[in-house]
Motif scaffolding. Sequence first.
Motif, PDB file in Angstrom:
ATOM      1  N   PRO A 109     -22.137 -21.797  -6.622  1.00  0.00           N
ATOM      2  CA  PRO A 109     -21.677 -20.809  -7.251  1.00  0.00           C
ATOM      3  C   PRO A 109     -20.215 -21.302  -6.171  1.00  0.00           C
ATOM      4  N   PRO A 110     -18.701 -20.772  -6.695  1.00  0.00           N
ATOM      5  CA  PRO A 110     -17.534 -20.861  -6.087  1.00  0.00           C
ATOM      6  C   PRO A 110     -17.783 -19.884  -5.159  1.00  0.00           C
ATOM      7  N   LEU A 111     -17.134 -19.542  -3.938  1.00  0.00           N
ATOM      8  CA  LEU A 111     -16.736 -18.579  -2.801  1.00  0.00           C
ATOM      9  C   LEU A 111     -18.137 -17.906  -2.779  1.00  0.00           C
ATOM     10  N   LEU A 112     -18.932 -18.484  -2.673  1.00  0.00           N
ATOM     11  CA  LEU A 112     -20.538 -17.765  -2.033  1.00  0.00           C
ATOM     12  C   LEU A 112     -20.275 -18.122  -1.108  1.00  0.00           C
ATOM     13  N   ILE A 113     -19.982 -18.902  -0.300  1.00  0.00           N
ATOM     14  CA  ILE A 113     -20.619 -18.613   1.431  1.00  0.00           C
ATOM     15  C   ILE A 113     -19.024 -17.723   2.057  1.00  0.00           C
ATOM     16  N   LEU A 114     -17.832 -17.644   1.284  1.00  0.00           N
ATOM     17  CA  LEU A 114     -16.932 -17.124   1.152  1.00  0.00           C
ATOM     18  C   LEU A 114     -16.529 -15.791   1.433  1.00  0.00           C
ATOM     19  N   THR A 115     -17.566 -14.890   0.590  1.00  0.00           N
ATOM     20  CA  THR A 115     -17.461 -13.707   0.042  1.00  0.00           C
ATOM     21  C   THR A 115     -18.417 -13.614   1.829  1.00  0.00           C
ATOM     22  N   PHE A 116     -19.293 -13.975   2.062  1.00  0.00           N
ATOM     23  CA  PHE A 116     -19.987 -12.950   3.027  1.00  0.00           C
ATOM     24  C   PHE A 116     -19.816 -13.148   4.459  1.00  0.00           C
ATOM     25  N   VAL A 117     -18.985 -14.369   4.469  1.00  0.00           N
ATOM     26  CA  VAL A 117     -18.193 -14.585   5.999  1.00  0.00           C
ATOM     27  C   VAL A 117     -16.974 -14.102   6.064  1.00  0.00           C
ATOM     28  N   THR A 127     -17.519  -5.676  -3.156  1.00  0.00           N
ATOM     29  CA  THR A 127     -17.019  -5.734  -4.492  1.00  0.00           C
ATOM     30  C   THR A 127     -17.661  -6.899  -4.561  1.00  0.00           C
ATOM     31  N   GLY A 128     -17.909  -8.091  -3.337  1.00  0.00           N
ATOM     32  CA  GLY A 128     -17.795  -9.183  -3.578  1.00  0.00           C
ATOM     33  C   GLY A 128     -18.936  -9.618  -3.701  1.00  0.00           C
ATOM     34  N   ILE A 129     -19.895  -8.585  -2.710  1.00  0.00           N
ATOM     35  CA  ILE A 129     -21.351  -8.594  -2.752  1.00  0.00           C
ATOM     36  C   ILE A 129     -22.162  -8.910  -3.882  1.00  0.00           C
TER      37      ILE A 129
END
Length: 574
Positions: free
Chosen positions: A464-472, A536-538
């Motif tokens: 899924p997009p933005l999966l890694i970016l959200t946590f970084v 919200t991202g998590i």
Amino acid sequence: MKIIKKIPYNSISFKLITTILIMTIPLILLLIYSNTYASQVVRSQVASSYQNIMESYMNQLDRDLENTNMYIHNMIALDDNFLSIEQSRSDADYSMAKILFVNDLKQQLPLYSVIDAFWVYKISKQDLISVYNYRPAYTKQLDINSYFIDYLENNWSNESGTYKWQSHKIGEKYYIAYFIKRGDVYFGAWIDLNRLNSRIEISDLGPKSGSWFISSDGNIMANQWGLADNQIKEKISTIENLSFENSEDAVIIREKSVNSDTSLVSAIPNETILENIPLLQRMSWMLIVLSLFVIPVCLYIIRKIILIPIYRLVKAMKHIQNNNLNYRISEYKSADEYILMNKTFNRMLSQIEQLKIDVYEEKINKQHEELQHLKLQINPHFFLNSLNILYSLAKLKDYELIKELTLSLIKYFQFVFRNKSTFVSLKDEVGHTTNYLKIQELRYLNQFSYTIIVPTYLEDTRIPPLLILTFVENAVKHAVSLDEEIQINVEVKIIEKKDAPFLNINIVDTGVGFSEELLTKLNSHQTIVNEQGEHTGIWNIDRRLTLLYDGHAYLEFRNNQPSGAIVEVFIPLS
């Protein structure tokens, strides 16, 4: 003409009634005709029918014998254990080969149910091996073994190459057997004809009918003894070329075996064939009269049981065609299948109504989610901070850094605005995350460093997009400070969990970590979005993983030692 036009020729009721009449009227006429003709042809029909049964049985028997022959030949030619029995030089080798060969025979024996036993005899060792499907009495075993040993040593020959099963008389019983010799080993099988004849169930036409196995010279070898007339027995033994004939006393049928020197003969007395003809005639006339009354009754029952429920279902469909989704088929006494059909139909209408509502609500929710997604991703503080950095670099005339930052921003926003797919490649997601980290490096000079480790063979994996970016992004926001430098590490690999391959994504930082309260909520999947929209991202990632992977993908949160946070993402690959 007006009446004819009103007949619904294409309706189920018209077709059903017409079909019943088309089927029953010729049957009634056929009964009338056959009733007058039956006594003249029944005898020849029984003979022909019985001939087909005999032919079918003998064909099956010949196929079984041929299959057994092929198995015996294959074992002699190809089986290593048989070759070891033939060529073994030591007793130990011979015993081991014998055990293995017997085990092979026992495994294959159920596939050859027609035979009584496989039989192997090694001349040099005077050793006999028997594997039984149907074991006779012990004394009978000794007689059979003694007879075949004597026959093979003194009388057996296959110079003609016919490969047929030969008949043998042992005591008062007849058997057929087949043997092949290789070296000093005989291998074959034998069948008890009395047991084989007892399996034939073609004498059910009457108590005086019977069947016999006879040899090529006319001897009766095995029988289902029903006929007591010696003249019929004598006639059986004299039949040669005719398949069957209608004698004065009985219909006598003979079928020769292709793979053995035997024939199967059956006899049906005339009195057995014709004894039920008068009763059948009376029953036929009664059936004709009864059918004239039964047909209208059947039509009425069919209308009540089949047609009326169909009419009600058609009526409901017409309401649906007129967009009346509130219509329901009322409950009434009917067959279980129609009750189930009506309940399913009503439930389907309710689901369609609900689905229309859900689709409408889903469109609204989707628009809301897209707007919320844009709000989450286009962080105004991030955008303004980036512009401030550009301004500061411009004042310092550091054009190389300006170009680098501008290029990173372009790539970052290209990914955000252009990517509307449900999944992206791991390579694109890592590139997007790298652009973000480059921008943040210019903002927090020398305050953090990062590493991203992704094996080349995993770069095309879809996530899924933005999966890694959200946590970084979460790590940069909550872990990076001006007090001390922190480290952010991202590693992607494949692991085995629950006997299945999973894509494992690790995001580790050396910041302050999670509070115990927050850690408990994260691992229990509780909603933790506050009024400012933090986390919200998590929540968004957790929700998307649940929907996209049907609950098989999941997140794990824990604190790093001595400090920092660890987030692990597990995505099934199968």
